[in-house]
Design a protein around this motif. Structure first.
Motif: not given
Length: 169
Positions: A45-49, A56-60, A71-78, A130-138
């Protein structure tokens, strides 16, 4: 367009920090198309670049049947988060392992779109997790790093000393 290979543990590249995206050009558009093709080819349900070797700081995120769509998030921040609880997670880069981690189920996220425009999103539920999980990968963090010490020990014993499950285990 292409389906990219997913990097799996114990590959140390999963621990690398990703760089901010500075160029919003055709090369970025092609990379994001490949990332979407890769996500669609998995059951995730999610993937980080960085999971696909693009540091690169990209998550889907695409949680089927939620209101947020693909959704595509580039340079995301919470910007803010609330409603913490335990959730069960798994990861394309850590196949066959699941575990409970604490995540927030409501977020306000700022990110850029494919054209570099800054946007803010309020997301909740599984999409927020999922956003938090993928952000961790970055940042080179795996969900297994967030497991209890007992679960990490059990996984390490089951997987062997070189499994790459956690920095701390």
């Amino acid at each position: 367009m292409a389906v990219l290979d997913i990097i799996e543990i114990p590959d140390e590249r999963l621990r690398e920090q990703s760089e901010r995206v500075a160029e919003f050009d055709d090369a970025l558009k092609e990379q994001t198309r490949d990332l979407f093709d890769t996500l669609r080819a998995t059951k995730g349900i999610g993937l980080s670049a960085p999971q696909a070797g693009i540091f690169k700081r990209i998550i889907l995120v695409h949680v089927p049947d939620d209101d947020f769509g693909e959704r595509l998030y580039i340079n995301p921040e919470i910007l803010s988060k609330s409603k913490s609880r335990y959730v069960q997670e798994s990861c394309l880069s850590v196949p066959g392992i699941e575990g409970n981690v604490v995540r927030c189920t409501r977020l306000k996220v700022r990110a850029q779109d494919i054209n570099g425009e800054v946007k803010e999103f309020d997301v909740d539920g599984l999409h927020a997790v999922c956003v938090q999980h993928e952000l961790d990968h970055l940042d080179g963090v795996l969900f297994t790093d967030r497991l209890s010490w007992f679960k990490k020990l059990r996984l390490k014993m089951a997987s062997g000393p070189n499994a790459g499950l956690s920095r701390a285990a």
